[in-house]
Design a protein around this motif. Structure first.
Motif, PDB file in Angstrom:
ATOM      1  N   PHE A 191       0.806  -1.217   0.000  1.00  0.00           N
ATOM      2  CA  PHE A 191       0.000   0.000   0.000  1.00  0.00           C
ATOM      3  C   PHE A 191       0.846   1.279   0.000  1.00  0.00           C
ATOM      4  O   PHE A 191       0.622   2.161  -0.835  1.00  0.00           O
ATOM      5  CB  PHE A 191      -0.963  -0.010   1.191  1.00  0.00           C
ATOM      6  N   PRO A 192       1.833   1.452   0.926  1.00  0.00           N
ATOM      7  CA  PRO A 192       2.605   2.705   0.896  1.00  0.00           C
ATOM      8  C   PRO A 192       3.435   2.880  -0.370  1.00  0.00           C
ATOM      9  O   PRO A 192       3.692   4.006  -0.794  1.00  0.00           O
ATOM     10  CB  PRO A 192       3.492   2.598   2.143  1.00  0.00           C
ATOM     11  N   PHE A 233      -5.905  -2.583 -12.186  1.00  0.00           N
ATOM     12  CA  PHE A 233      -5.537  -1.201 -11.859  1.00  0.00           C
ATOM     13  C   PHE A 233      -4.137  -1.156 -11.236  1.00  0.00           C
ATOM     14  O   PHE A 233      -3.363  -0.225 -11.492  1.00  0.00           O
ATOM     15  CB  PHE A 233      -6.565  -0.585 -10.918  1.00  0.00           C
ATOM     16  N   LEU A 234      -3.823  -2.170 -10.425  1.00  0.00           N
ATOM     17  CA  LEU A 234      -2.480  -2.265  -9.844  1.00  0.00           C
ATOM     18  C   LEU A 234      -1.427  -2.337 -10.938  1.00  0.00           C
ATOM     19  O   LEU A 234      -0.438  -1.588 -10.923  1.00  0.00           O
ATOM     20  CB  LEU A 234      -2.391  -3.499  -8.943  1.00  0.00           C
ATOM     21  N   CYS A 235      -1.620  -3.237 -11.900  1.00  0.00           N
ATOM     22  CA  CYS A 235      -0.627  -3.418 -12.967  1.00  0.00           C
ATOM     23  C   CYS A 235      -0.548  -2.194 -13.872  1.00  0.00           C
ATOM     24  O   CYS A 235       0.531  -1.853 -14.369  1.00  0.00           O
ATOM     25  CB  CYS A 235      -0.950  -4.669 -13.780  1.00  0.00           C
ATOM     26  N   ALA A 272      -4.066   2.677  -4.877  1.00  0.00           N
ATOM     27  CA  ALA A 272      -3.638   1.952  -3.682  1.00  0.00           C
ATOM     28  C   ALA A 272      -4.838   1.572  -2.823  1.00  0.00           C
ATOM     29  O   ALA A 272      -4.951   0.428  -2.342  1.00  0.00           O
ATOM     30  CB  ALA A 272      -2.658   2.804  -2.877  1.00  0.00           C
ATOM     31  N   VAL A 273      -5.750   2.515  -2.620  1.00  0.00           N
ATOM     32  CA  VAL A 273      -6.941   2.250  -1.811  1.00  0.00           C
ATOM     33  C   VAL A 273      -7.838   1.224  -2.493  1.00  0.00           C
ATOM     34  O   VAL A 273      -8.368   0.308  -1.856  1.00  0.00           O
ATOM     35  CB  VAL A 273      -7.716   3.558  -1.548  1.00  0.00           C
ATOM     36  N   ALA A 274      -8.014   1.363  -3.818  1.00  0.00           N
ATOM     37  CA  ALA A 274      -8.869   0.432  -4.558  1.00  0.00           C
ATOM     38  C   ALA A 274      -8.315  -0.988  -4.501  1.00  0.00           C
ATOM     39  O   ALA A 274      -9.071  -1.948  -4.315  1.00  0.00           O
ATOM     40  CB  ALA A 274      -9.007   0.892  -6.006  1.00  0.00           C
ATOM     41  N   TYR A 275      -6.994  -1.130  -4.657  1.00  0.00           N
ATOM     42  CA  TYR A 275      -6.398  -2.474  -4.619  1.00  0.00           C
ATOM     43  C   TYR A 275      -6.563  -3.098  -3.239  1.00  0.00           C
ATOM     44  O   TYR A 275      -6.933  -4.273  -3.122  1.00  0.00           O
ATOM     45  CB  TYR A 275      -4.918  -2.389  -4.993  1.00  0.00           C
ATOM     46  N   LEU A 276      -6.305  -2.322  -2.190  1.00  0.00           N
ATOM     47  CA  LEU A 276      -6.463  -2.839  -0.831  1.00  0.00           C
ATOM     48  C   LEU A 276      -7.909  -3.250  -0.582  1.00  0.00           C
ATOM     49  O   LEU A 276      -8.176  -4.311   0.002  1.00  0.00           O
ATOM     50  CB  LEU A 276      -6.024  -1.781   0.185  1.00  0.00           C
ATOM     51  N   ALA A 277      -8.865  -2.433  -1.038  1.00  0.00           N
ATOM     52  CA  ALA A 277     -10.279  -2.741  -0.826  1.00  0.00           C
ATOM     53  C   ALA A 277     -10.697  -4.019  -1.549  1.00  0.00           C
ATOM     54  O   ALA A 277     -11.416  -4.863  -0.986  1.00  0.00           O
ATOM     55  CB  ALA A 277     -11.143  -1.574  -1.299  1.00  0.00           C
TER      56      ALA A 277
END
Length: 252
Positions: free
Chosen positions: A97-98, A175-177, A108-113
């Motif tokens: 995340f960081p 989205f991460l990639c 970052a928030v979307a991937y964690l969620a």
């Protein structure tokens, strides 16, 4: 009289040259974080895969409930390994995340969620599998046919929860990639491979939900990407320039 000039004494002579990671704390931090995330990618792959194999060895077959009593330990161990993956994957998402936040907070928030949502669904699925144990014990009271039908329903519930969770994972990981590709945290060929692999994986999970059993084949590109990513992070780590970029430099 001729004198011979002595070479200057190097500060590293007599005590050896320190490794790059020891000389530059930022490099040490980058590699420590990269290697831990890479190790968690591999751990999740191995732990869930092992658990799934153990569970499937018990619940495969049209009348599996009759043999559950003799294989309770195998089923319980497999379920435990599958649910342990939730801690591994949440840990992976929290650690990355960081790194992502410095380059794209919303991503970052979307991937964690999406990871939390996936793990919640997978946990529900494993809890459904564990209901097979009391069903096997109460099969005579409930009636063998009714108990077997409920056991099959529990297996189907786990499968559906898994596929919905994978749909969430694939959506967030695309989205991460895309962020990894845009920022250069990973080589573009690797991030691009992940983007395509997760898109295919998402399509496979959606197809399974609607009754087309093709997810196993479509899982392969994304699975190979995750293993490749894990070894890349273990050996190379995130790209230094992108990893050390401040939020101001990334335009946030």
């Amino acid at each position: 009289m001729t004198t011979t000039a002595l070479p200057p004494i190097s500060g590293d002579r007599g005590r050896g040259v320190l490794p790059t990671e020891a000389r530059d704390p930022r490099t040490g931090s980058r590699m420590w974080t990269s290697r831990l995330i890479g190790a968690l990618f591999l751990a999740g792959f191995v732990i869930y895969g092992t658990g799934s194999i153990l569970v499937n060895s018990v619940v495969d077959g049209p009348d599996f409930l009759a043999g559950v009593s003799a294989r309770q330990t195998t089923l319980a161990l497999g379920a435990f390994l599958m649910i342990a993956t939730t801690a591994v994957d949440i840990g992976k998402a929290v650690l990355i995340f960081p790194v992502l936040e410095r380059n794209g907070k919303r991503t970052a928030v979307a991937y964690l969620a999406t990871m939390i949502f996936e793990m919640a669904l997978m946990t529900v699925g494993v809890l459904a599998l564990l209901m097979i144990l009391p069903l096997a014990d109460q099969a005579d009271q409930l009636g063998r046919d009714a108990a077997q039908a409920l056991g099959s329903l529990a297996v189907d519930a786990n499968e559906m929860a898994y596929q919905i969770g994978q749909l969430s994972l694939g959506f967030g990981a695309m989205f991460l990639c895309a962020l990894l590709f845009r920022t250069g945290l990973l080589p573009k060929w690797l991030a691009g491979w992940g983007l395509v692999g997760y898109a295919v994986h998402t399509a496979g999970a959606a197809a399974e939900i609607f009754g087309a059993s093709i997810s196993l084949v479509l899982l392969i590109p994304g699975g190979i990407f995750e293993v490749t990513l894990a070894f890349w992070l273990l050996i190379k780590g995130f790209t230094p320039a992108a990893y050390d970029r401040s939020p101001a430099q990334s335009g946030q």
